[in-house]
Motif scaffolding. Sequence first.
Motif, short mmCIF file in Angstrom:
data_model
loop_
_atom_site.label_atom_id
_atom_site.label_comp_id
_atom_site.label_asym_id
_atom_site.label_seq_id
_atom_site.Cartn_x
_atom_site.Cartn_y
_atom_site.Cartn_z
N TRP A 560 0.85 -1.20 0.00
CA TRP A 560 0.00 0.00 0.00
C TRP A 560 0.89 1.24 0.00
O TRP A 560 2.07 1.19 0.34
N ASN A 561 0.28 2.33 -0.40
CA ASN A 561 0.93 3.63 -0.26
C ASN A 561 0.05 4.54 0.57
O ASN A 561 -1.02 4.13 1.06
N ALA A 562 0.47 5.79 0.71
CA ALA A 562 -0.27 6.70 1.60
C ALA A 562 -1.63 7.07 1.03
O ALA A 562 -2.52 7.48 1.78
N LYS A 563 -1.82 6.92 -0.28
CA LYS A 563 -3.07 7.38 -0.91
C LYS A 563 -4.08 6.25 -1.10
O LYS A 563 -5.28 6.49 -1.03
N GLY A 564 -3.58 5.08 -1.38
CA GLY A 564 -4.50 4.03 -1.80
C GLY A 564 -4.78 3.00 -0.73
O GLY A 564 -4.20 3.02 0.36
N VAL A 568 -3.36 -6.94 -2.28
CA VAL A 568 -2.81 -8.25 -1.98
C VAL A 568 -2.39 -8.91 -3.28
O VAL A 568 -3.17 -8.95 -4.24
N ALA A 569 -1.17 -9.42 -3.32
CA ALA A 569 -0.66 -10.17 -4.47
C ALA A 569 -0.35 -11.59 -4.01
O ALA A 569 0.31 -11.80 -2.99
N HIS A 570 -0.84 -12.56 -4.77
CA HIS A 570 -0.63 -13.98 -4.45
C HIS A 570 0.53 -14.52 -5.27
O HIS A 570 0.66 -14.20 -6.47
N ALA A 571 1.37 -15.31 -4.65
CA ALA A 571 2.54 -15.89 -5.31
C ALA A 571 2.45 -17.40 -5.31
O ALA A 571 1.92 -18.01 -4.37
N ASP A 572 2.98 -17.99 -6.36
CA ASP A 572 3.04 -19.45 -6.45
C ASP A 572 4.08 -19.95 -5.44
O ASP A 572 5.21 -19.47 -5.41
N PRO A 573 3.72 -20.92 -4.59
CA PRO A 573 4.69 -21.39 -3.58
C PRO A 573 5.97 -21.95 -4.18
O PRO A 573 7.02 -21.93 -3.54
N THR A 574 5.91 -22.45 -5.42
CA THR A 574 7.10 -23.05 -6.02
C THR A 574 8.01 -22.03 -6.68
O THR A 574 9.19 -22.31 -6.90
N GLU A 575 7.51 -20.83 -7.04
CA GLU A 575 8.32 -19.85 -7.75
C GLU A 575 9.04 -18.89 -6.81
O GLU A 575 10.13 -18.43 -7.08
N VAL A 586 6.43 7.44 -8.99
CA VAL A 586 7.08 8.29 -7.97
C VAL A 586 6.25 8.27 -6.69
O VAL A 586 5.75 9.30 -6.21
N SER A 587 6.07 7.06 -6.13
CA SER A 587 5.27 6.91 -4.92
C SER A 587 5.98 5.95 -3.98
O SER A 587 6.60 4.97 -4.41
N LEU A 588 5.90 6.24 -2.69
CA LEU A 588 6.52 5.41 -1.67
C LEU A 588 5.53 4.35 -1.20
O LEU A 588 4.40 4.68 -0.81
N TYR A 589 5.95 3.08 -1.23
CA TYR A 589 5.08 1.98 -0.86
C TYR A 589 5.67 1.24 0.34
O TYR A 589 6.89 1.24 0.57
N GLU A 590 4.78 0.59 1.08
CA GLU A 590 5.15 -0.32 2.15
C GLU A 590 4.57 -1.69 1.82
O GLU A 590 3.49 -1.79 1.24
N ALA A 591 5.28 -2.74 2.23
CA ALA A 591 4.84 -4.11 1.92
C ALA A 591 5.38 -5.07 2.97
O ALA A 591 6.41 -4.83 3.59
#
Length: 834
Positions: A560-564, A568-575, A586-591
């Motif tokens: 997420w960022n300060a505006k939005g 959630v992004a899902h990842a394949d357990p094998t990859e 040009v936005s700062l995100y946290e994850a």
Amino acid sequence: MISTWVSVIVMLLALVNGARNEDDVEPCATVQSSSSVVPLGSNVTATCVIREDCPLAIGQAVHIEWHLGSRFLPSSPGANDSSRVSQVVVPSFNHTRAFLTCSVRGSPAQVVGGVQIRAGYPPEAPQSLTCQTNLTKPNTLTCSWDPGQLETHLLTKYTLHTEVWDLNQNYTYEILPGVHQYTIPRSDFVLFSDMEVYVKARNDLGEATTEHIILEPVSAAKFDPPIILQAVSTKYGCLKLSWRLSHHQDWMLEALNLEVRLKTADSSQWTEQPIPVGRFRTSRPVSLCRLLHGTRYAAQIRVRYKQSPWSDWSSSHSGVTLESAPTGRLDSWTKVSGNHMNETLNIHLFWKPSKQFHANSQNVSYTVSVQRLPGERGKVCSTTRNHCTFRIPRKVRKVFLRAVNAVGKSPPTEVRIYLPKAVAGISDATVVPRDDRSFLVQWRSLVSFGLTGFVVEWRPLLKSDLSLTQFEMTDRNQTSLVITGSFEPYKPYGISVYPRFKDGIGLPQTVNAYSRQKAPSMVPKITIKKTWQSQIELIWDEIPLDQRNGIIKNYKVFFWNAKGPINVAHADPTERRVVLTDLDSVSLYEAFMMVSTFGGSRNGSTINFETEPLDSLSILIIVIGSLVGLLLFIFVILMTCFSYQKRLKGHFWPAVPDPANSSIKRWTSESTQDSYLTSDNEEPNLVYLSHLSFLDLPAKISKEDHDDLWLNSSEDTSDLGESICGSPFIPGYSGSNSDSVPYATVIFSGPCSSPTLEGPPVYLRSESTQPLLESEETFSPKCYQNMATDQRPTEQCFFGPDLDCVTNKGKELETMWDDFPFLRALAMTETEID
């Protein structure tokens, strides 16, 4: 407490309303009831008598009323309201305790007497009277009983009664209220003398007594746990136990009943049923037989006298039976590796005792040899473990497994060597934990021909010790198996299912399983691999197997960022990678990442990242790429148009045939189709004139008529080759067609139908603007002129200006016709005209 206060109040009121004399105060009335304690629910009768000197009754009529507690009761029908005697009947007394009062009617009514009534049940006979003697110092005899479930609502007293027959003495013991046991001192009983014991219960409504029991105090004693002194083996399959009582009961000389229980050293369960061994004195040892040879046993004993309670089990004492040679066969499982090019095979052999196998020794080893008879030459392996790895020649098809101890060797177990087969005989293998100590393994069989059974193999994945590998065999019709063992929770186990064929072992299916799962012990650190303006790729390392605590179900990255909002992004357990898309420039995100198993989830630490702006170089690259793409598109369009240039020209500008490549003899009615040029690589086809026009002229024609004829026939001669002699249906038809482009007109001196040709044909040049050939100068005559009709065949003048006309003699006629093959075709013989 309330009933006591009510009773006091009633007595005070009766005394206040009583008659006084010098010595005492007497109440105004006396109340008598049928009983002060009655069974609950029974009827109660009461009578109230007013004294003559009662102040409330002097000189006036007396009216008596009854109350049960606060409830008014009607008087008996036989009572006289004006008399001083009244009677009342309570048909069902449902109170455990209540006051019945009589009053003199007045304002207010005056209580002159009363009585308390109690109700309940007679006592229930006590049950389960038991007595137990304590042989520790001081010796006592404790008796206990069950008072029953009935609540009497009345005070019930219990007494314990004993009668010692040898002493001819009776004893009665009062029991405190609420207590249902009593301990008789050692002075009131004799250990080896019978005595009679019973309990009596009593209350105001009656009494009840337990059944009388007769016992010998020593036979009611619970002995202390005995002590095993020694466990030795003097013959095969037997153990001898020496034992004694505790020092509190070592004076006991009578024989006692004994029971023994056993377990082997590698077992955690005692024998299901204790082994009775009869009556033994303390000095006499106990022998146990029918035991396994060379096996260490742990033993415990307990004792009792006659029918007394069993003592607690003694402490364990172990002993080893005498050894003998191993017996029975071993179950084995062989894994073979090596290709057809190798002369030797790698063998990994596992084994375990079958139900019929007995090692008969504490120290047993195992040997594997390629010969049935024991010997050092054929031995390939010797170990004390349950597996062995060795190499044998490829031609060997079986080996022999034996158990060995200090006494001898077991009969050989034949182990056949099966080569691996690249055949997938099973599918859909699944493992489901049933509890902490077992798994249910299921699979589906794919083939049936040659299939003999299956092998289920399992081992802990975090330990490399091959001795922990276990296996189980099943037949061909069984597709599920429950495996048991000491499975640790949160630890992975590899479970494989192999198909067994007559000539080999097929390909396995392996499943990792956990008996119990929980959240992982750690979450891997997220690393930024690549960043774009609106996307970012994140990667992370694999969680170590010993910290997963279960099967990884999924990875989720929350960012997420300060505006939005939170995405959630899902990842394949094998990859172990994920690409975050649609990010703001040009936005700062946290994850952070969450890792989940089927037993729980754990969140990792938070990271920060920033998307890059769209720089000038990126813009320039995008613009250049767009221009290059557009130029390539235009180039492809131009090349396509160029390749179809001549084909398009042939569609819009038909090619005119070359008379030098034409022949009138090849003109047919079928050759009336237009021909077009093909591609550049193809050789052009010969194009033939499809239309000719012929005119019939009179035999004599002047030059002026000739000129007029040319001018007048220009329209009619526009069709070439419709018919050489006009239409086959209409005589004199010239085949004129407005859509055709005339090439030339051939004029005959006589009619077309004339059998003889009076003169040579005259050729008229068409006035068409269509070029004769692409390069007219190269293949056409240099001058054009219509021939004079009065000239004879002796000399011929061809097309062209007068200055260039050349007059040829008859001998040169053939040469001139060779220069004009198309016109030469018009030189017809009489036979051809016919």
